[in-house]
Design a protein around this motif. Structure first.
Motif, PDB file in Angstrom:
ATOM      1  N   GLU A  15       0.805  -1.221   0.000  1.00 15.05           N
ATOM      2  CA  GLU A  15       0.000   0.000   0.000  1.00 15.05           C
ATOM      3  C   GLU A  15       0.841   1.275   0.000  1.00 15.05           C
ATOM      4  N   GLU A  16       1.892   1.314   0.809  1.00 14.45           N
ATOM      5  CA  GLU A  16       2.663   2.549   0.953  1.00 14.45           C
ATOM      6  C   GLU A  16       3.843   2.652  -0.009  1.00 14.45           C
ATOM      7  N   GLU A  17       4.449   1.533  -0.335  1.00 12.01           N
ATOM      8  CA  GLU A  17       5.651   1.558  -1.171  1.00 12.01           C
ATOM      9  C   GLU A  17       5.364   1.098  -2.608  1.00 12.01           C
ATOM     10  N   ASN A  18       4.140   0.616  -2.849  1.00  8.68           N
ATOM     11  CA  ASN A  18       3.701   0.157  -4.164  1.00  8.68           C
ATOM     12  C   ASN A  18       4.514  -1.032  -4.713  1.00  8.68           C
ATOM     13  N   TYR A  19       4.989  -1.888  -3.807  1.00  7.15           N
ATOM     14  CA  TYR A  19       5.608  -3.128  -4.261  1.00  7.15           C
ATOM     15  C   TYR A  19       4.534  -3.988  -4.913  1.00  7.15           C
ATOM     16  N   GLN A  20       4.897  -4.678  -6.000  1.00  7.81           N
ATOM     17  CA  GLN A  20       3.928  -5.486  -6.720  1.00  7.81           C
ATOM     18  C   GLN A  20       4.323  -6.951  -6.822  1.00  7.81           C
ATOM     19  N   ASP A  21       5.611  -7.241  -6.730  1.00  8.43           N
ATOM     20  CA  ASP A  21       6.114  -8.597  -6.901  1.00  8.43           C
ATOM     21  C   ASP A  21       6.611  -9.151  -5.575  1.00  8.43           C
ATOM     22  N   ALA A  22       6.449 -10.463  -5.393  1.00  8.98           N
ATOM     23  CA  ALA A  22       6.917 -11.113  -4.174  1.00  8.98           C
ATOM     24  C   ALA A  22       7.471 -12.485  -4.515  1.00  8.98           C
ATOM     25  N   PHE A  23       8.432 -12.902  -3.721  1.00  8.91           N
ATOM     26  CA  PHE A  23       8.966 -14.256  -3.787  1.00  8.91           C
ATOM     27  C   PHE A  23       9.098 -14.749  -2.356  1.00  8.91           C
ATOM     28  N   VAL A  24       8.529 -15.910  -2.072  1.00 12.43           N
ATOM     29  CA  VAL A  24       8.557 -16.465  -0.721  1.00 12.43           C
ATOM     30  C   VAL A  24       9.716 -17.459  -0.651  1.00 12.43           C
ATOM     31  N   ALA A  25      10.771 -17.076   0.052  1.00 15.81           N
ATOM     32  CA  ALA A  25      12.004 -17.865   0.125  1.00 15.81           C
ATOM     33  C   ALA A  25      12.042 -18.675   1.414  1.00 15.81           C
ATOM     34  N   ILE A  26      11.145 -19.654   1.497  1.00 18.07           N
ATOM     35  CA  ILE A  26      11.036 -20.509   2.683  1.00 18.07           C
ATOM     36  C   ILE A  26      10.975 -21.953   2.207  1.00 18.07           C
ATOM     37  N   GLY A  27      11.784 -22.819   2.808  1.00 21.49           N
ATOM     38  CA  GLY A  27      11.867 -24.207   2.384  1.00 21.49           C
ATOM     39  C   GLY A  27      10.672 -25.060   2.744  1.00 21.49           C
ATOM     40  N   SER A  28       9.997 -24.766   3.854  1.00 20.19           N
ATOM     41  CA  SER A  28       8.843 -25.557   4.283  1.00 20.19           C
ATOM     42  C   SER A  28       7.701 -25.399   3.282  1.00 20.19           C
ATOM     43  N   ASN A  29       7.270 -26.523   2.709  1.00 17.11           N
ATOM     44  CA  ASN A  29       6.214 -26.458   1.691  1.00 17.11           C
ATOM     45  C   ASN A  29       4.943 -25.800   2.212  1.00 17.11           C
ATOM     46  N   ARG A  30       4.476 -26.232   3.383  1.00 18.23           N
ATOM     47  CA  ARG A  30       3.216 -25.692   3.918  1.00 18.23           C
ATOM     48  C   ARG A  30       3.331 -24.210   4.249  1.00 18.23           C
ATOM     49  N   LEU A  31       4.419 -23.812   4.884  1.00 21.28           N
ATOM     50  CA  LEU A  31       4.591 -22.412   5.255  1.00 21.28           C
ATOM     51  C   LEU A  31       4.772 -21.540   4.016  1.00 21.28           C
ATOM     52  N   ARG A  32       5.514 -22.032   3.020  1.00 20.33           N
ATOM     53  CA  ARG A  32       5.688 -21.283   1.774  1.00 20.33           C
ATOM     54  C   ARG A  32       4.335 -21.053   1.112  1.00 20.33           C
ATOM     55  N   GLU A  33       3.500 -22.089   1.080  1.00 24.02           N
ATOM     56  CA  GLU A  33       2.177 -21.951   0.468  1.00 24.02           C
ATOM     57  C   GLU A  33       1.294 -20.988   1.255  1.00 24.02           C
ATOM     58  N   LYS A  34       1.337 -21.061   2.572  1.00 24.01           N
ATOM     59  CA  LYS A  34       0.528 -20.163   3.413  1.00 24.01           C
ATOM     60  C   LYS A  34       0.930 -18.696   3.203  1.00 24.01           C
ATOM     61  N   LEU A  35       2.225 -18.426   3.244  1.00 20.40           N
ATOM     62  CA  LEU A  35       2.685 -17.041   3.089  1.00 20.40           C
ATOM     63  C   LEU A  35       2.462 -16.518   1.673  1.00 20.40           C
ATOM     64  N   ALA A  36       2.602 -17.396   0.686  1.00 17.41           N
ATOM     65  CA  ALA A  36       2.315 -16.972  -0.693  1.00 17.41           C
ATOM     66  C   ALA A  36       0.847 -16.607  -0.835  1.00 17.41           C
ATOM     67  N   GLY A  37      -0.034 -17.371  -0.178  1.00 13.28           N
ATOM     68  CA  GLY A  37      -1.457 -17.049  -0.200  1.00 13.28           C
ATOM     69  C   GLY A  37      -1.734 -15.679   0.387  1.00 13.28           C
ATOM     70  N   LYS A  38      -1.042 -15.357   1.493  1.00 10.42           N
ATOM     71  CA  LYS A  38      -1.188 -14.018   2.087  1.00 10.42           C
ATOM     72  C   LYS A  38      -0.737 -12.938   1.119  1.00 10.42           C
ATOM     73  N   ALA A  39       0.396 -13.162   0.473  1.00  9.26           N
ATOM     74  CA  ALA A  39       0.920 -12.166  -0.452  1.00  9.26           C
ATOM     75  C   ALA A  39      -0.035 -11.952  -1.631  1.00  9.26           C
ATOM     76  N   VAL A  40      -0.532 -13.038  -2.202  1.00 10.34           N
ATOM     77  CA  VAL A  40      -1.455 -12.936  -3.337  1.00 10.34           C
ATOM     78  C   VAL A  40      -2.745 -12.232  -2.917  1.00 10.34           C
ATOM     79  N   SER A  41      -3.233 -12.540  -1.712  1.00 13.13           N
ATOM     80  CA  SER A  41      -4.474 -11.897  -1.250  1.00 13.13           C
ATOM     81  C   SER A  41      -4.288 -10.394  -1.046  1.00 13.13           C
ATOM     82  N   GLN A  42      -3.047  -9.957  -0.887  1.00 11.95           N
ATOM     83  CA  GLN A  42      -2.748  -8.525  -0.749  1.00 11.95           C
ATOM     84  C   GLN A  42      -2.477  -7.866  -2.102  1.00 11.95           C
TER      85      GLN A  42
END
Length: 166
Positions: A15-42
């Motif tokens: 919202e404030e910095e207008n970042y548009q792209d994200a990469f989730v650099a976490i090895g745990s499959n479940r946690l990577r998927e959860k955090l990616a879902g948060k990023a996409v929902s934002q």
């Protein structure tokens, strides 16, 4: 790059910095998927991190948010699902299907026409012979050799790979 700790930065950066792209650099499959879902929902778009030292056939289909590390090779007509990791020196031969949020550990070797289901983890040095299927949410121990298909939700280890936990 500065490291920001805490999920509260996801919304602020968008919202404030207008970042548009994200990469989730976490090895745990479940946690990577959860955090990616948060990023996409934002409103973020998941980008890929691909080493210039990886070899990828032009006919490979790549999802979003994937990591392909140095020395990895992905051959013709394979498909790599969203949020997958193809780690250092792993080989994915022709016509393989790698599901969502899969981790193919360093030095794994998948022969042609192998399918790996969503959320599965193939430990370091695993080998899979042609035309085998590994189910969803499977854990294969380090050095396992898959000579027969593996069902969903199990842990398998050894040479040949044997199911040790349902």
């Amino acid at each position: 790059m500065p490291v920001l700790h805490g999920d509260e930065h996801i919304r602020r950066l968008r919202e404030e910095e207008n970042y548009q792209d994200a990469f989730v650099a976490i090895g745990s499959n479940r946690l990577r998927e959860k955090l990616a879902g948060k990023a996409v929902s934002q409103g973020y778009r998941l980008v890929n991190a691909i080493s210039p030292l990886a070899v990828i056939s032009p006919s490979v289909r790549l999802g979003g948010g994937i990591a392909i590390m140095a020395g990895a090779t992905i051959n013709a007509d394979s498909a790599i699902g969203d949020l997958a990791i193809i780690n250092t020196g792993a080989t994915v031969d022709h016509d393989c299907r790698i599901g969502r949020a899969v981790h193919i550990a360093p030095q794994c070797g998948l022969a042609g026409n192998v399918t790996v289901g969503d959320g599965s983890m193939l430990g370091i040095g695993c080998k899979v012979i042609p035309e085998q299927s590994i189910g969803n949410n499977v854990v294969l121990g380090a050095g396992s050799v898959v000579i027969a298909s593996i069902p969903d939700g199990v842990t398998a280890v050894g040479v040949p790979a044997r199911i040790i936990r349902q």
